[in-house]
Design an enzyme around this catalytic site. Structure first.
Site, PDB file in Angstrom:
ATOM      1  N   TYR A  53       0.855  -1.197   0.000  1.00 40.59           N
ATOM      2  CA  TYR A  53       0.000   0.000   0.000  1.00 40.59           C
ATOM      3  C   TYR A  53       0.883   1.235   0.000  1.00 40.59           C
ATOM      4  O   TYR A  53       1.929   1.252   0.663  1.00 40.59           O
ATOM      5  CB  TYR A  53      -0.906   0.039   1.241  1.00 40.59           C
ATOM      6  CG  TYR A  53      -2.313  -0.399   0.920  1.00 40.59           C
ATOM      7  CD1 TYR A  53      -3.127   0.415   0.131  1.00 40.59           C
ATOM      8  CD2 TYR A  53      -2.815  -1.618   1.354  1.00 40.59           C
ATOM      9  CE1 TYR A  53      -4.408   0.011  -0.212  1.00 40.59           C
ATOM     10  CE2 TYR A  53      -4.096  -2.018   1.014  1.00 40.59           C
ATOM     11  CZ  TYR A  53      -4.886  -1.203   0.228  1.00 40.59           C
ATOM     12  OH  TYR A  53      -6.146  -1.598  -0.120  1.00 40.59           O
ATOM     13  N   GLU A  67      -0.574   4.928  -0.111  1.00 40.38           N
ATOM     14  CA  GLU A  67      -1.430   6.101  -0.333  1.00 40.38           C
ATOM     15  C   GLU A  67      -0.584   7.361  -0.244  1.00 40.38           C
ATOM     16  O   GLU A  67       0.306   7.478   0.611  1.00 40.38           O
ATOM     17  CB  GLU A  67      -2.545   6.140   0.719  1.00 40.38           C
ATOM     18  CG  GLU A  67      -3.627   5.124   0.412  1.00 40.38           C
ATOM     19  CD  GLU A  67      -4.771   5.101   1.413  1.00 40.38           C
ATOM     20  OE1 GLU A  67      -5.700   4.308   1.205  1.00 40.38           O
ATOM     21  OE2 GLU A  67      -4.721   5.865   2.397  1.00 40.38           O
ATOM     22  N   ASP A 107      -8.904  13.819 -24.043  1.00 44.49           N
ATOM     23  CA  ASP A 107      -8.781  12.401 -23.685  1.00 44.49           C
ATOM     24  C   ASP A 107      -8.127  11.721 -24.888  1.00 44.49           C
ATOM     25  O   ASP A 107      -8.768  11.484 -25.911  1.00 44.49           O
ATOM     26  CB  ASP A 107     -10.186  11.848 -23.417  1.00 44.49           C
ATOM     27  CG  ASP A 107     -10.166  10.366 -23.059  1.00 44.49           C
ATOM     28  OD1 ASP A 107      -9.164   9.690 -23.351  1.00 44.49           O
ATOM     29  OD2 ASP A 107     -11.176   9.886 -22.514  1.00 44.49           O
ATOM     30  N   THR A 119      -5.265   6.304 -21.237  1.00 42.90           N
ATOM     31  CA  THR A 119      -4.934   4.995 -20.686  1.00 42.90           C
ATOM     32  C   THR A 119      -3.512   4.682 -21.146  1.00 42.90           C
ATOM     33  O   THR A 119      -2.987   5.325 -22.056  1.00 42.90           O
ATOM     34  CB  THR A 119      -5.888   3.898 -21.204  1.00 42.90           C
ATOM     35  OG1 THR A 119      -5.902   3.950 -22.632  1.00 42.90           O
ATOM     36  CG2 THR A 119      -7.284   4.092 -20.677  1.00 42.90           C
ATOM     37  N   LYS A 124      -4.280   0.298 -25.171  1.00 46.19           N
ATOM     38  CA  LYS A 124      -4.618   0.710 -26.553  1.00 46.19           C
ATOM     39  C   LYS A 124      -3.345   0.912 -27.384  1.00 46.19           C
ATOM     40  O   LYS A 124      -2.444   0.090 -27.318  1.00 46.19           O
ATOM     41  CB  LYS A 124      -5.511   1.952 -26.532  1.00 46.19           C
ATOM     42  CG  LYS A 124      -6.762   1.796 -25.654  1.00 46.19           C
ATOM     43  CD  LYS A 124      -7.714   2.925 -25.782  1.00 46.19           C
ATOM     44  CE  LYS A 124      -8.976   2.736 -24.985  1.00 46.19           C
ATOM     45  NZ  LYS A 124      -8.856   2.945 -23.546  1.00 46.19           N
ATOM     46  N   ARG A 160      -2.156  -1.826 -17.842  1.00 48.24           N
ATOM     47  CA  ARG A 160      -3.596  -1.586 -17.721  1.00 48.24           C
ATOM     48  C   ARG A 160      -3.791  -0.464 -16.702  1.00 48.24           C
ATOM     49  O   ARG A 160      -3.543  -0.635 -15.510  1.00 48.24           O
ATOM     50  CB  ARG A 160      -4.274  -2.894 -17.283  1.00 48.24           C
ATOM     51  CG  ARG A 160      -5.688  -2.772 -16.975  1.00 48.24           C
ATOM     52  CD  ARG A 160      -6.730  -3.301 -17.950  1.00 48.24           C
ATOM     53  NE  ARG A 160      -6.376  -3.825 -19.234  1.00 48.24           N
ATOM     54  CZ  ARG A 160      -7.089  -3.552 -20.333  1.00 48.24           C
ATOM     55  NH1 ARG A 160      -8.109  -2.736 -20.296  1.00 48.24           N
ATOM     56  NH2 ARG A 160      -6.782  -4.087 -21.475  1.00 48.24           N
TER      57      ARG A 160
HETATM   58  N1  DSN Z   1     -14.347   2.712 -24.764  1.00 48.83           N
HETATM   59  C1  DSN Z   1     -13.633   1.477 -24.877  1.00 48.83           C
HETATM   60  C2  DSN Z   1     -13.226   1.244 -26.280  1.00 48.83           C
HETATM   61  O1  DSN Z   1     -12.828   2.188 -26.959  1.00 48.83           O
HETATM   62  O2  DSN Z   1     -13.299   0.103 -26.721  1.00 48.83           O
HETATM   63  C3  DSN Z   1     -12.447   1.458 -24.025  1.00 48.83           C
HETATM   64  O3  DSN Z   1     -12.215   2.682 -23.412  1.00 48.83           O
END
Ligand code: DSN
Length: 419
Positions: free
Chosen positions: A51, A53, A197, A223, A226, A232
């Site tokens: 942990y 924090e 984003d 993220t 992708k 992740r």
């Molecule tokens: N929204 C989902 C996608 O693009 O498949 C994952 O963020």
């Protein structure tokens, strides 16, 4: 025999099946990718025991001297990779990163101007089904009915009319370059903050094959999965003046302890994303996506907006008399995985859709090149055209298996095998 199969054979058997599925199918869901083995190692490490924090140098738990070093590396690498003033690498996901920004600078019921999910936005940009749609006053922009590209004049008119506190760009199904400079101009005109984003395009941005939002946005969320092909989880980049607010908004604002094995994997992700091999692979992703779009277009499918500038495309199935759900299910039968997707101004329900979204990131990681994409496009067309011919589908399934065998996962990673 693995530890998992000894201790929990039921779970181990399902994991084996999933591994076989990943190995023997072509993954073309635009948000998916195959991480390098080193990311699997980092995410499976003993950091899961700890942990921590707080932030490096200022923790609520003891024993963080090495954890601090790891998180500091992740922060510095994120800043350096994207040229940002400040990075927070603790968000558990992209949605958490977005919630962190909202928590940092918005009050309940403030107005957010963001892209409509039905036009390619994201759930966490204020969709009704999301908590973000319940807590804020959401105004959506979309794409122009003719060009199917973001209608910047509409964005400006809506901004002038609604005076949003925050303008959000980016999404999960938009195949074109986004004009971040224009968004910044609009935000400045109405005194709004500007967030991008970049979850889908982060790898392309890191490799400089897509313009970076960092010079224009107050906040950039993402993220590390992708196109970035790593851990992740999520992260936030921001200008110096928002650093403290963002950090407080993640912890204690919206999260507890960070998932440290993922923070470590993020550090590794950012390191790999700064290599030349990674940049070459991202350029290939874009080339592969546009080659596939051209191939499908030549077979009579309509590519939304006429093509793609990034890793994904939206395919309108209507000119071939098909729906998105039919295409998704038929392609799955031959081992090509895509998802049904609403296209702009779709009149079909979300459970049916008129389109599919296809991404080229995962197959490029696997080592497929532009010529392979022509082959994949022709396999897709054959399956869709003769979907009731079970024998043909079986032979196409075998062809897909052959492609997969030529590019096995976690043995051959294309150029730059280990990363
Ligand atoms: N929204 C989902 C996608 O693009 O498949 C994952 O963020």
């Amino acid at each position: 025999m693995s530890m998992l199969s000894l201790i929990d054979p039921e779970v181990a058997a399902l994991l084996d099946k999933e591994a076989a599925r990943q190995n023997s199918t072509l993954e073309m869901i635009a948000s998916e990718n195959f991480v390098p083995p080193v990311i699997l190692e980092a995410q499976g490490s003993i950091l899961t025991n700890k942990y921590a924090e707080g932030y490096p140098g200022n923790r609520y738990h003891g024993g963080c001297e090495f954890i601090d070093g790891i998180e500091a590396l992740a922060i510095e690498r994120a800043k350096s990779l994207f040229g940002a003033d400040h990075a927070n690498v603790q968000p558990h996901s992209g949605v958490n990163a977005n919630l962190g920004v909202y928590q940092a600078v918005l009050q309940p019921h403030d107005t957010i101007l963001s892209m409509d999910l039905r036009h390619g936005g994201h759930l966490s940009h204020g969709a009704k089904a999301s908590i973000t749609g319940r807590f804020f006053n959401i105004v959506h922009y979309g794409v122009h009915p003719e060009t199917e590209r973001i209608d910047y004049d509409q964005v400006e008119a809506l901004a002038l009319g609604h005076r949003p506190k925050l303008i959000v760009a980016g999404g999960s199904a938009y195949p074109r370059v986004i004009d971040f400079a224009r968004f910044r101009e609009i935000a400045d005109k109405v005194g709004a903050l500007f967030m991008v984003d970049m979850a889908h395009i982060a790898g392309l941005v890191a490799a400089k094959v897509h313009p970076s939002p960092v010079p224009y946005a107050d906040f950039v969320t993402s993220t590390t999965t992708k196109t970035l092909r790593g851990a992740r989880g999520g992260f936030i980049l921001c200008r110096k003046e928002f650093a403290q607010k963002i950090d407080k908004a993640i912890f204690p604002g919206t999260q507890g302890g960070p998932i440290l094995q993922n923070v470590m994997a993020k550090a590794v992700t950012f390191r790999i994303a700064g290599t030349e091999e990674f940049a070459r692979m991202q350029a290939q992703v874009v080339k592969n996506a546009s080659t596939l779009a051209e191939t499908l277009s030549a077979s009579g499918y309509r590519i939304v907006s006429g093509g793609t500038d990034n890793h994904l495309m939206l395919v309108d199935m209507r000119p071939r008399g098909m729906t998105g759900v039919f295409a998704e299910e038929t392609l799955a039968k031959i081992g090509i995985m895509v998802n049904k997707n609403l296209i702009p101004f779709d009149t079909a329900p979300a459970t049916v859709t008129s389109g599919i979204r296809i991404g080229a990131a995962a197959v490029t990681t696997r080592g497929l090149a532009a010529e392979d994409m022509k082959h994949v496009g022709s396999l897709m067309d054959k399956a869709l055209t003769s979907a009731s011919d079970e024998r043909l589908l079986e032979s196409l399934r075998n062809e897909v298996r052959q492609v997969c065998l030529r590019h096995p996962l976690y043995l051959h990673f294309g150029e730059g095998a280990l990363i």
